[in-house]
Design an enzyme around this catalytic site. Structure first.
Site, PDB file in Angstrom:
ATOM      1  N   ARG A  50      26.922  11.502  11.094  1.00  0.00           N
ATOM      2  CA  ARG A  50      26.788  13.001  10.220  1.00  0.00           C
ATOM      3  C   ARG A  50      25.194  13.603  10.828  1.00  0.00           C
ATOM      4  O   ARG A  50      24.793  14.555  11.227  1.00  0.00           O
ATOM      5  CB  ARG A  50      27.618  13.747   9.222  1.00  0.00           C
ATOM      6  CG  ARG A  50      27.377  15.204   8.867  1.00  0.00           C
ATOM      7  CD  ARG A  50      27.597  15.050   7.975  1.00  0.00           C
ATOM      8  NE  ARG A  50      27.708  16.215   6.831  1.00  0.00           N
ATOM      9  CZ  ARG A  50      27.723  16.807   5.798  1.00  0.00           C
ATOM     10  NH1 ARG A  50      27.051  16.117   4.665  1.00  0.00           N
ATOM     11  NH2 ARG A  50      27.575  18.355   5.101  1.00  0.00           N
ATOM     12  N   ASN A  52      27.353  22.557   8.058  1.00  0.00           N
ATOM     13  CA  ASN A  52      28.093  21.456   8.323  1.00  0.00           C
ATOM     14  C   ASN A  52      29.143  21.321   7.347  1.00  0.00           C
ATOM     15  O   ASN A  52      28.419  21.051   6.658  1.00  0.00           O
ATOM     16  CB  ASN A  52      27.083  20.535   8.817  1.00  0.00           C
ATOM     17  CG  ASN A  52      27.447  18.724   9.692  1.00  0.00           C
ATOM     18  OD1 ASN A  52      27.897  18.602   8.931  1.00  0.00           O
ATOM     19  ND2 ASN A  52      26.859  19.118  11.101  1.00  0.00           N
ATOM     20  N   SER A  53      30.380  20.916   7.342  1.00  0.00           N
ATOM     21  CA  SER A  53      31.263  21.025   7.069  1.00  0.00           C
ATOM     22  C   SER A  53      31.233  19.799   5.860  1.00  0.00           C
ATOM     23  O   SER A  53      30.551  19.257   6.638  1.00  0.00           O
ATOM     24  CB  SER A  53      32.575  21.523   7.744  1.00  0.00           C
ATOM     25  OG  SER A  53      32.968  22.608   8.058  1.00  0.00           O
ATOM     26  N   GLN A  54      31.822  19.951   5.359  1.00  0.00           N
ATOM     27  CA  GLN A  54      32.395  18.807   4.492  1.00  0.00           C
ATOM     28  C   GLN A  54      32.843  17.572   4.892  1.00  0.00           C
ATOM     29  O   GLN A  54      33.820  17.319   5.315  1.00  0.00           O
ATOM     30  CB  GLN A  54      32.696  19.047   2.852  1.00  0.00           C
ATOM     31  CG  GLN A  54      33.177  17.770   1.576  1.00  0.00           C
ATOM     32  CD  GLN A  54      33.580  18.398   0.932  1.00  0.00           C
ATOM     33  OE1 GLN A  54      34.255  19.546   0.654  1.00  0.00           O
ATOM     34  NE2 GLN A  54      34.299  18.163  -0.352  1.00  0.00           N
TER      35      GLN A  54
END
Length: 183
Positions: free
Chosen positions: A13, A39-41
């Site tokens: 990530r 930016n998603s979990q």
């Protein structure tokens, strides 16, 4: 190691975050990437990818590609015999996502600016899989129409992670989630 875990290992990530957020890459929550987007979990992304059940060689549409992280994860899952097309509505994020995607070297994936007023990418449909990383108020039939006959779409709808399978657009719900709104 299963395919989704391998994709996460091969696609850290960190490389898909703004420099000021990179030290928080291990945080299991959404992180701002600009333009009001996140930016998603990681746990949520993992859940979505498992529901999507991506296979090598498939053609995948990534709606709301943002920083390019999900596009790169999907590219790892389909491998060089597949194809991933990301679409993003924010021009600044298109550039950011493209640069991030290029850095991981998966040329069978790309990110394009979304066409105003068009949801998804009907010109290149049908897709074996569609991942949507923004919440719709109701199931968008224009995306369902872009699915292949045996396709699968994962999309948050009115707070619920929704999996749509063809033929017949069979809908199942898989828990409550929060996302930025689909525009």
């Amino acid at each position: 190691m299963d395919a989704v875990a391998a994709a996460f290992e091969a696609t850290p990530r960190t490389g898909f975050l703004r420099p000021e957020s990179r030290e928080r890459a291990a945080y299991d929550g959404p992180l701002a990437i600009g333009c009001g987007q996140t930016n998603s979990q990681p746990r949520t992304v993992e859940d979505m990818l498992r529901l999507l059940d991506v296979r090598p060689g498939q053609t995948v549409l990534d709606v709301g590609s943002g920083s390019g992280w999900t596009t790169a994860l999907l590219a790892h899952l389909v491998g060089p015999t597949g194809q991933v097309r990301g679409v993003e509505i924010e021009p600044a994020l298109v550039d950011f996502g493209r640069a991030n995607l290029q850095a991981v070297g998966r040329p069978w994936a790309r990110i394009d600016e979304a066409t105003p007023g068009v949801l998804g990418d009907p010109d290149h449909a049908p897709y074996d899989r569609i991942l949507v990383s923004a919440e719709a108020r109701e199931l968008p039939l224009e995306l369902v129409d872009q699915l292949a006959d045996d396709g699968v779409m994962v999309i948050p709808v009115s707070g619920w992670m929704t999996r749509v399978t063809n033929p017949g657009a069979v809908v199942t719900e898989h828990g409550a989630y929060r996302f930025v709104p689909l525009r």
